[in-house]
Design an enzyme around this catalytic site. Sequence first.
Site, short mmCIF file in Angstrom:
data_model
loop_
_atom_site.label_atom_id
_atom_site.label_comp_id
_atom_site.label_asym_id
_atom_site.label_seq_id
_atom_site.Cartn_x
_atom_site.Cartn_y
_atom_site.Cartn_z
NE ARG A 90 -4.58 -1.90 1.15
CZ ARG A 90 -4.59 -1.40 0.03
NH1 ARG A 90 -5.68 -0.89 0.62
NH2 ARG A 90 -5.78 -2.76 0.28
CG LEU A 92 2.64 3.39 3.88
CD1 LEU A 92 4.10 3.30 5.08
CD2 LEU A 92 1.36 3.37 4.96
CG HIS A 108 10.91 -1.81 -5.23
ND1 HIS A 108 9.41 -1.47 -6.18
CD2 HIS A 108 11.67 -1.31 -6.71
CE1 HIS A 108 8.87 -1.55 -6.85
NE2 HIS A 108 10.01 -1.50 -7.82
CG ASP A 140 10.77 10.21 -0.94
OD1 ASP A 140 9.74 9.37 -1.91
OD2 ASP A 140 11.66 10.70 -1.62
N GLY A 142 6.91 10.47 -2.43
CA GLY A 142 6.61 9.76 -3.43
C GLY A 142 6.33 7.81 -3.93
C1 GAR Z 1 9.44 -8.33 -2.01
O1 GAR Z 1 10.75 -8.96 -3.43
C2 GAR Z 1 9.32 -7.17 -2.28
O2 GAR Z 1 10.44 -6.65 -2.46
C3 GAR Z 1 7.97 -7.14 -2.80
O3 GAR Z 1 7.09 -7.90 -2.54
C4 GAR Z 1 8.46 -8.75 -2.34
C5 GAR Z 1 7.59 -9.91 -1.13
O4 GAR Z 1 8.41 -10.92 -0.76
N1 GAR Z 1 8.05 -5.41 -2.26
C6 GAR Z 1 7.53 -4.61 -3.72
O5 GAR Z 1 7.00 -4.87 -4.80
C7 GAR Z 1 6.71 -3.26 -3.32
N2 GAR Z 1 6.58 -2.94 -4.17
P1 GAR Z 1 7.41 -11.59 1.03
O6 GAR Z 1 6.39 -11.56 1.12
O7 GAR Z 1 8.05 -13.24 0.60
O8 GAR Z 1 8.66 -10.95 1.40
#
Ligand code: GAR
Length: 194
Positions: A90, A92, A108, A140, A142
């Site tokens: 989500r 924030l 990420h 931040d 963004g």
């Molecule tokens: C991770 O790869 C994380 O970087 C990504 O979700 C996955 C969670 O994996 N996050 C995003 O894409 C945020 N934009 P997990 O639930 O197995 O830790």
Amino acid sequence: MLSVVVLISGSGSNLLALLKAAENPLFPAKIVAVGSDKDAPGLVHAELYEVDTFVVEPSRFGSKEQWAATLLASVQHHQPDLVVLAGFMRILPANFVAALKGKLINTHPSLLPDFKGAHAVRDALAAGATKTGVTIHYVDEGVDTGEIIVQSEVEILPQETEHALHERIKTIERALLVKTIEQFALKQKDLAKA
Ligand code: GAR
């Protein structure tokens, strides 16, 4: 000891890596609570490690800001030194981000600034990229625009599926997240000594 709150939305494999690392008494950080925006499957890891959990669902609130204020209160209740978004899906709002300035980080699955947003792995494949990776950054106001702390590159293999590539990224990501939090904790220890 660095107190950490982790926020998740999914399977929580990054959370599990942190919980496992923190089992070692020499690891300088402790996961004090895990929060989510829904009944995420990854909350089970926190329960197994007997770590407090909380769920704050946006649908129960009239606005995004009200939801974020309640989420923030649940986070602050645990007085964390660091808040880690580990697959928290989500965006924030500013009231949450401002209150945790300098203490809020996100992991990420791309080499930011490339492929921001919720489908970073899919977008890298669709763009025909030959490499992608993982970025750990401050949050931040963004979307995936905050100051980069560390990145690690992953080569994209020919014909690779989104799932297979994401799993390979996550293997690197988990180790990088554990190392980054360890470094935060060691830095905090040094500052306390100075
Ligand atoms: C991770 O790869 C994380 O970087 C990504 O979700 C996955 C969670 O994996 N996050 C995003 O894409 C945020 N934009 P997990 O639930 O197995 O830790």
